[in-house]
Design a protein around this motif. Structure first.
Motif, PDB file in Angstrom:
ATOM      1  N   LEU A 154       1.927 105.982 -20.132  1.00 49.40           N
ATOM      2  CA  LEU A 154       1.417 104.615 -19.650  1.00 49.40           C
ATOM      3  C   LEU A 154       1.914 104.334 -18.072  1.00 49.40           C
ATOM      4  N   SER A 155       3.334 104.516 -17.934  1.00 46.51           N
ATOM      5  CA  SER A 155       3.920 104.297 -16.608  1.00 46.51           C
ATOM      6  C   SER A 155       3.100 105.205 -15.493  1.00 46.51           C
ATOM      7  N   ALA A 156       3.305 106.547 -16.126  1.00 44.72           N
ATOM      8  CA  ALA A 156       2.586 107.735 -15.339  1.00 44.72           C
ATOM      9  C   ALA A 156       0.908 107.475 -14.749  1.00 44.72           C
ATOM     10  N   TYR A 157       0.265 106.922 -15.821  1.00 45.20           N
ATOM     11  CA  TYR A 157      -1.082 106.403 -15.603  1.00 45.20           C
ATOM     12  C   TYR A 157      -0.964 105.192 -14.537  1.00 45.20           C
ATOM     13  N   LYS A 158      -0.365 104.224 -14.737  1.00 43.14           N
ATOM     14  CA  LYS A 158      -0.395 103.010 -13.899  1.00 43.14           C
ATOM     15  C   LYS A 158       0.032 103.352 -12.238  1.00 43.14           C
ATOM     16  N   LYS A 159       0.881 104.586 -12.379  1.00 47.03           N
ATOM     17  CA  LYS A 159       1.380 104.919 -10.998  1.00 47.03           C
ATOM     18  C   LYS A 159       0.083 105.627 -10.207  1.00 47.03           C
ATOM     19  N   GLU A 160      -0.525 106.315 -11.166  1.00 48.76           N
ATOM     20  CA  GLU A 160      -1.778 107.109 -10.570  1.00 48.76           C
ATOM     21  C   GLU A 160      -2.609 105.880 -10.268  1.00 48.76           C
ATOM     22  N   LEU A 161      -2.943 104.944 -10.902  1.00 49.46           N
ATOM     23  CA  LEU A 161      -3.837 104.010 -10.925  1.00 49.46           C
ATOM     24  C   LEU A 161      -3.817 103.179  -9.425  1.00 49.46           C
ATOM     25  N   SER A 162      -2.226 103.102  -9.102  1.00 46.54           N
ATOM     26  CA  SER A 162      -2.091 102.338  -7.880  1.00 46.54           C
ATOM     27  C   SER A 162      -2.231 102.872  -6.738  1.00 46.54           C
ATOM     28  N   LYS A 163      -2.617 104.410  -6.638  1.00 47.95           N
ATOM     29  CA  LYS A 163      -2.909 105.198  -5.667  1.00 47.95           C
ATOM     30  C   LYS A 163      -4.588 104.960  -5.200  1.00 47.95           C
ATOM     31  N   LEU A 164      -5.293 104.662  -6.070  1.00 44.40           N
ATOM     32  CA  LEU A 164      -6.837 104.401  -6.209  1.00 44.40           C
ATOM     33  C   LEU A 164      -7.483 103.281  -5.836  1.00 44.40           C
ATOM     34  N   PRO A 165      -8.828 103.380  -4.989  1.00 45.77           N
ATOM     35  CA  PRO A 165      -9.114 102.031  -4.499  1.00 45.77           C
ATOM     36  C   PRO A 165      -9.750 101.112  -5.616  1.00 45.77           C
ATOM     37  N   LYS A 166      -9.645  99.726  -5.508  1.00 48.86           N
ATOM     38  CA  LYS A 166     -10.345  99.068  -6.525  1.00 48.86           C
ATOM     39  C   LYS A 166     -11.669  98.708  -6.247  1.00 48.86           C
ATOM     40  N   GLY A 167     -12.355  98.351  -7.252  1.00 49.09           N
ATOM     41  CA  GLY A 167     -13.776  97.815  -7.077  1.00 49.09           C
ATOM     42  C   GLY A 167     -14.749  98.738  -7.598  1.00 49.09           C
ATOM     43  N   SER A 168     -16.110  98.603  -7.021  1.00 53.29           N
ATOM     44  CA  SER A 168     -17.119  99.506  -7.382  1.00 53.29           C
ATOM     45  C   SER A 168     -18.080  99.702  -6.103  1.00 53.29           C
ATOM     46  N   ILE A 169     -18.807 100.824  -6.033  1.00 48.24           N
ATOM     47  CA  ILE A 169     -19.598 101.048  -4.954  1.00 48.24           C
ATOM     48  C   ILE A 169     -21.060 100.489  -5.337  1.00 48.24           C
ATOM     49  N   ILE A 170     -21.413  99.920  -4.111  1.00 45.65           N
ATOM     50  CA  ILE A 170     -22.602  99.292  -4.039  1.00 45.65           C
ATOM     51  C   ILE A 170     -23.402  99.650  -2.997  1.00 45.65           C
ATOM     52  N   GLU A 171     -24.891  99.272  -2.987  1.00 45.31           N
ATOM     53  CA  GLU A 171     -25.684  99.569  -1.849  1.00 45.31           C
ATOM     54  C   GLU A 171     -26.204  98.059  -1.216  1.00 45.31           C
ATOM     55  N   LYS A 172     -26.115  98.279   0.063  1.00 43.15           N
ATOM     56  CA  LYS A 172     -26.791  96.833   0.750  1.00 43.15           C
ATOM     57  C   LYS A 172     -27.610  97.240   1.656  1.00 43.15           C
ATOM     58  N   ASN A 173     -28.663  96.478   1.548  1.00 39.12           N
ATOM     59  CA  ASN A 173     -29.866  96.847   2.432  1.00 39.12           C
ATOM     60  C   ASN A 173     -29.817  95.904   3.579  1.00 39.12           C
ATOM     61  N   ILE A 174     -29.730  96.660   4.808  1.00 37.01           N
ATOM     62  CA  ILE A 174     -29.412  95.852   6.073  1.00 37.01           C
ATOM     63  C   ILE A 174     -30.647  96.441   6.909  1.00 37.01           C
ATOM     64  N   HIS A 175     -31.612  95.525   7.385  1.00 37.16           N
ATOM     65  CA  HIS A 175     -32.404  95.873   8.174  1.00 37.16           C
ATOM     66  C   HIS A 175     -33.350  97.076   7.849  1.00 37.16           C
ATOM     67  N   GLY A 176     -33.571  97.068   6.287  1.00 38.88           N
ATOM     68  CA  GLY A 176     -34.563  98.056   5.800  1.00 38.88           C
ATOM     69  C   GLY A 176     -33.612  99.525   5.504  1.00 38.88           C
ATOM     70  N   HIS A 177     -32.354  99.480   5.790  1.00 34.83           N
ATOM     71  CA  HIS A 177     -31.481 100.785   5.659  1.00 34.83           C
ATOM     72  C   HIS A 177     -30.615 100.347   4.768  1.00 34.83           C
ATOM     73  N   LYS A 178     -30.496 101.381   3.748  1.00 31.68           N
ATOM     74  CA  LYS A 178     -29.244 101.218   2.604  1.00 31.68           C
ATOM     75  C   LYS A 178     -27.876 101.893   3.138  1.00 31.68           C
ATOM     76  N   TYR A 179     -26.900 101.201   2.760  1.00 30.34           N
ATOM     77  CA  TYR A 179     -25.445 101.396   3.238  1.00 30.34           C
ATOM     78  C   TYR A 179     -24.499 101.140   2.120  1.00 30.34           C
ATOM     79  N   PRO A 180     -23.764 102.316   1.882  1.00 32.54           N
ATOM     80  CA  PRO A 180     -22.794 102.062   0.804  1.00 32.54           C
ATOM     81  C   PRO A 180     -21.642 101.286   1.082  1.00 32.54           C
TER      82      PRO A 180
END
Lengths: 215, 99
Positions: free
Chosen positions: B19-45
């Motif tokens: 668990l300690s190893a998992y949490k240490k690894e997790l701390s190196k990774l970005p939080k959140g999720s990837i979404i697409e935003k539609n700006i002026h007709g174009h999609k941006y991640p």
């Protein structure tokens, strides 16, 4: 009960990167292979835990240094350097396996951890030479895996049993399960190659448990 | 019974280390999720994540998108593994009387 799929996935990783030829599978997963490859017939192994232990054959091999940990990380494994012992450990996310590496402490050496050409820091322990010098390569599915001879495995467990504290009883169960299945002639040959101290420990165990190699 | 106790205690100690190893690894990774935003007709991640009570989004450059997707997927994998292992650890705590 530990998952076989995750175990074989790790073996496959070791094989793909040609690491398998430099290590010996020891511990309870060696017993699993004794059964699966019929190195021992009619044998039911001890409980398999989530430990997978490997004995590194030679810290100087392969001649060209490799990085097993980097390769493991690339394949999605989690690598750790134990903050107390500085030994390398590998974990996986799909199963709670803990993979560790050992190496034989030779002569009067006292270094607790050794860097190896496989790129792992292995825990150096005494008495592992009996496994190192008495191993065999078994073929299972498409993999060629080196394991200790069952006779060497049992003798090693007897030698270290007194040092094992909380694991002593579990090891004793393993020893008594294995003894009826081993080849006494091979056992005798290996016994004669051991140090006087190791022979004394084993003989004491045999005497206390009324077991004779001569029968 | 003593052998079973030892095996369970060994598993419990291993679970804590993992668990300690998992949490240490997790701390190196970005939080959140990837979404697409539609700006002026174009999609941006964008990487969308929570910062306290606020929801923030950070643009992901095209050359960084694949790496970010891998990291976000890895985070999810680790979070699931931590949840599973956490449950196992609690079970072991109950059996061993550590809870």
């Amino acid at each position: 009960m530990a998952d076989y799929k995750a175990f074989w996935k790790f073996i496959d990783f070791l094989d793909q990167y040609h690491f398998l030829e430099h290590i010996i599978l020891i511990g309870s997963w060696a017993e699993y292979l004794y059964q699966e490859t019929e190195l021992l017939t009619n044998y039911t192994p001890n409980i398999r835990t989530f430990d997978i232990d490997f004995l590194i054959k030679n810290k100087g091999l392969p001649r060209e240094k490799q990085n097993l940990l980097q390769a493991a990380e690339k394949e999605g494994y989690i690598i750790e350097q134990d903050y107390i012992t500085n030994t390398s450990k590998i974990y996986m996310t799909e199963e709670r396996f803990e993979i560790e590496f050992l190496i034989a402490q030779k002569g009067s050496g006292t270094i607790p951890v050794m860097e190896t050409n496989l790129g792992v820091n292995a825990q150096a322990l005494r008495h592992l030479s009996v496994l190192l010098n008495n191993s065999t390569t078994v073929k299972f599915i498409e993999y060629r895996i080196t394991v200790p001879l069952p006779e060497a495995y049992v003798l090693h467990k007897i030698i270290i049993n007194q040092q094992r504290k909380e694991k002593a009883e579990k090891d004793l169960q393993s020893i008594t399960r294995l003894l009826p299945h081993i080849n006494k002639d091979i056992c005798k040959k290996i016994f004669m190659t051991l140090t006087k101290k190791e022979q004394k420990i084993i003989q004491k165990f045999f005497d206390e448990n009324h077991y004779r190699l001569d029968d | 019974m003593a052998i079973l106790d030892d095996v369970l205690r060994e598993e419990y100690d291993r679970s804590k280390r993992i668990l300690s190893a998992y949490k240490k690894e997790l701390s190196k990774l970005p939080k959140g999720s990837i979404i697409e935003k539609n700006i002026h007709g174009h999609k941006y991640p964008y990487l969308q994540y929570r910062d306290g009570k606020q929801v923030k989004s950070q643009y992901i450059r095209p050359d960084r998108l694949e790496e970010m997707q891998k990291q976000v997927a890895r985070r999810k994998e680790l979070e699931d593994a931590i949840k599973r292992l956490g449950k196992e650890k609690k079970k072991l705590e109950k059996v061993l009387g550590n809870g």
